[in-house]
Scaffold this motif. Sequence first.
Motif, PDB file in Angstrom:
ATOM      1  N   SER A 262       0.838  -1.202   0.000  1.00 21.56           N
ATOM      2  CA  SER A 262       0.000   0.000   0.000  1.00 21.56           C
ATOM      3  C   SER A 262       0.870   1.248   0.000  1.00 21.56           C
ATOM      4  N   LYS A 263       1.922   1.235   0.825  1.00 17.53           N
ATOM      5  CA  LYS A 263       2.839   2.374   0.879  1.00 17.53           C
ATOM      6  C   LYS A 263       3.504   2.588  -0.478  1.00 17.53           C
ATOM      7  N   ALA A 264       3.862   1.497  -1.140  1.00 18.04           N
ATOM      8  CA  ALA A 264       4.524   1.592  -2.436  1.00 18.04           C
ATOM      9  C   ALA A 264       3.606   2.204  -3.491  1.00 18.04           C
ATOM     10  N   ARG A 265       2.295   2.059  -3.312  1.00 11.34           N
ATOM     11  CA  ARG A 265       1.330   2.658  -4.236  1.00 11.34           C
ATOM     12  C   ARG A 265       1.086   4.133  -3.940  1.00 11.34           C
ATOM     13  N   GLY A 266       1.683   4.634  -2.850  1.00 10.67           N
ATOM     14  CA  GLY A 266       1.512   6.032  -2.486  1.00 10.67           C
ATOM     15  C   GLY A 266       0.449   6.286  -1.450  1.00 10.67           C
ATOM     16  N   VAL A 267      -0.082   5.232  -0.812  1.00  9.95           N
ATOM     17  CA  VAL A 267      -1.102   5.406   0.217  1.00  9.95           C
ATOM     18  C   VAL A 267      -0.437   5.861   1.516  1.00  9.95           C
ATOM     19  N   SER A 268      -0.959   6.922   2.126  1.00  6.55           N
ATOM     20  CA  SER A 268      -0.473   7.392   3.419  1.00  6.55           C
ATOM     21  C   SER A 268      -1.070   6.515   4.512  1.00  6.55           C
ATOM     22  N   LEU A 269      -0.216   5.881   5.310  1.00  6.83           N
ATOM     23  CA  LEU A 269      -0.639   4.949   6.357  1.00  6.83           C
ATOM     24  C   LEU A 269      -0.334   5.537   7.721  1.00  6.83           C
ATOM     25  N   ARG A 270      -1.358   5.693   8.558  1.00  3.55           N
ATOM     26  CA  ARG A 270      -1.135   6.237   9.892  1.00  3.55           C
ATOM     27  C   ARG A 270      -1.884   5.416  10.932  1.00  3.55           C
ATOM     28  N   ARG A 271      -1.188   5.059  11.975  1.00  2.35           N
ATOM     29  CA  ARG A 271      -1.761   4.319  13.096  1.00  2.35           C
ATOM     30  C   ARG A 271      -1.627   5.188  14.340  1.00  2.35           C
ATOM     31  N   SER A 272      -2.753   5.608  14.916  1.00  2.00           N
ATOM     32  CA  SER A 272      -2.742   6.446  16.119  1.00  2.00           C
ATOM     33  C   SER A 272      -3.248   5.632  17.299  1.00  2.00           C
ATOM     34  N   ARG A 273      -2.579   5.781  18.435  1.00  2.00           N
ATOM     35  CA  ARG A 273      -2.944   5.011  19.631  1.00  2.00           C
ATOM     36  C   ARG A 273      -3.181   5.958  20.794  1.00  2.00           C
ATOM     37  N   ILE A 274      -4.351   5.876  21.383  1.00  2.00           N
ATOM     38  CA  ILE A 274      -4.670   6.621  22.596  1.00  2.00           C
ATOM     39  C   ILE A 274      -4.455   5.679  23.774  1.00  2.00           C
ATOM     40  N   VAL A 275      -3.590   6.077  24.702  1.00  2.00           N
ATOM     41  CA  VAL A 275      -3.195   5.168  25.782  1.00  2.00           C
ATOM     42  C   VAL A 275      -3.289   5.860  27.138  1.00  2.00           C
ATOM     43  N   SER A 276      -3.615   5.078  28.144  1.00  2.00           N
ATOM     44  CA  SER A 276      -3.593   5.566  29.527  1.00  2.00           C
ATOM     45  C   SER A 276      -2.161   5.521  30.039  1.00  2.00           C
ATOM     46  N   GLU A 277      -1.841   6.450  30.926  1.00  2.00           N
ATOM     47  CA  GLU A 277      -0.520   6.486  31.538  1.00  2.00           C
ATOM     48  C   GLU A 277      -0.645   6.500  33.061  1.00  2.00           C
ATOM     49  N   PRO A 278       0.194   5.705  33.767  1.00  2.00           N
ATOM     50  CA  PRO A 278       1.196   4.774  33.254  1.00  2.00           C
ATOM     51  C   PRO A 278       0.539   3.675  32.399  1.00  2.00           C
ATOM     52  N   VAL A 279       1.291   3.150  31.437  1.00  2.00           N
ATOM     53  CA  VAL A 279       0.723   2.235  30.463  1.00  2.00           C
ATOM     54  C   VAL A 279       0.559   0.832  31.033  1.00  2.00           C
ATOM     55  N   THR A 280      -0.314   0.062  30.397  1.00  2.00           N
ATOM     56  CA  THR A 280      -0.517  -1.339  30.775  1.00  2.00           C
ATOM     57  C   THR A 280       0.595  -2.206  30.205  1.00  2.00           C
ATOM     58  N   SER A 281       0.662  -3.445  30.666  1.00  2.00           N
ATOM     59  CA  SER A 281       1.669  -4.370  30.135  1.00  2.00           C
ATOM     60  C   SER A 281       1.403  -4.642  28.655  1.00  2.00           C
ATOM     61  N   TYR A 282       0.131  -4.617  28.248  1.00  2.00           N
ATOM     62  CA  TYR A 282      -0.147  -4.845  26.833  1.00  2.00           C
ATOM     63  C   TYR A 282       0.399  -3.706  25.970  1.00  2.00           C
ATOM     64  N   ILE A 283       0.241  -2.474  26.411  1.00  2.00           N
ATOM     65  CA  ILE A 283       0.771  -1.352  25.634  1.00  2.00           C
ATOM     66  C   ILE A 283       2.290  -1.430  25.573  1.00  2.00           C
ATOM     67  N   ARG A 284       2.933  -1.894  26.621  1.00  2.00           N
ATOM     68  CA  ARG A 284       4.384  -2.105  26.575  1.00  2.00           C
ATOM     69  C   ARG A 284       4.725  -3.136  25.504  1.00  2.00           C
ATOM     70  N   TYR A 285       3.941  -4.205  25.433  1.00  2.00           N
ATOM     71  CA  TYR A 285       4.124  -5.218  24.387  1.00  2.00           C
ATOM     72  C   TYR A 285       3.918  -4.605  23.000  1.00  2.00           C
ATOM     73  N   GLU A 286       2.869  -3.815  22.862  1.00  2.00           N
ATOM     74  CA  GLU A 286       2.557  -3.185  21.573  1.00  2.00           C
ATOM     75  C   GLU A 286       3.678  -2.231  21.157  1.00  2.00           C
ATOM     76  N   TYR A 287       4.166  -1.464  22.106  1.00  2.00           N
ATOM     77  CA  TYR A 287       5.235  -0.496  21.860  1.00  2.00           C
ATOM     78  C   TYR A 287       6.506  -1.206  21.380  1.00  2.00           C
ATOM     79  N   ALA A 288       6.784  -2.350  21.973  1.00  2.00           N
ATOM     80  CA  ALA A 288       7.988  -3.099  21.598  1.00  2.00           C
ATOM     81  C   ALA A 288       7.907  -3.618  20.171  1.00  2.00           C
ATOM     82  N   GLY A 289       6.698  -3.787  19.645  1.00  2.00           N
ATOM     83  CA  GLY A 289       6.546  -4.270  18.281  1.00  2.00           C
ATOM     84  C   GLY A 289       6.360  -3.178  17.251  1.00  2.00           C
ATOM     85  N   THR A 290       6.318  -1.931  17.685  1.00  2.00           N
ATOM     86  CA  THR A 290       6.068  -0.806  16.778  1.00  2.00           C
ATOM     87  C   THR A 290       7.094  -0.680  15.652  1.00  2.00           C
TER      88      THR A 290
END
Length: 199
Positions: free
Chosen positions: A68-96
């Motif tokens: 999709s990026k190669a075709r010129g599509v702008s890709l954006r992923r926005s995440r609204i998170v609580s702070e301090p973050v949960t263990s799942y958000i830490r997992y998600e962040y590590a895979g970003t």
Amino acid sequence: METLSPDQWRALFAESNHSALHLEMRDIYAVEDEKQRVTHFQATGSRDLSAEVQALERSWWLDLMRNSKARGVSLRRSRIVSEPVTSYIRYEYAGTPLNILAGEEVRWLPRTNAARLALPGADFWLFHQQRVLFNHFTGDGGWLGNELVTDDGSSRDCARTPSRPSGNWRLRTTSTILPRPCPRTSSRHDKHSRRDCAT
């Protein structure tokens, strides 16, 4: 509601020639195809990104983002998170880094900064600022299904999602701010990944 197949996802992105915006608003997700990776992260504090790139449930999605990026599509992923973050958000962040290497611009917004925003009640994808695909989950983060909506009101509501680029946000835990993770992969993208992780 239904659960889209990989081919249905590909068709949605193929029909979008301009942009695809994803908003995630939950602090915990518990979808089946992530459970083993989440359990490993909780036990070790790390993710094997090299193995994830090869995993079937991840590789088709990363390929879709790259194409999709190669075709010129702008890709954006926005995440609204609580702070301090949960263990799942830490997992998600590590895979970003995998999202970034595949062509997505990943942004973060602390939930305290989102209190006055008029946002939908569910996560969504907004394609070409015209079609909205809502992602529905159970209370504990389990998967329910997708809902495709094409009315103008929903697309306008979803179009404005202020957030911070991944390089300008740091993960807040109870007592520290963790450094931004760098992918541990060996590929032609290595130079790009090092630049993305520069502080």
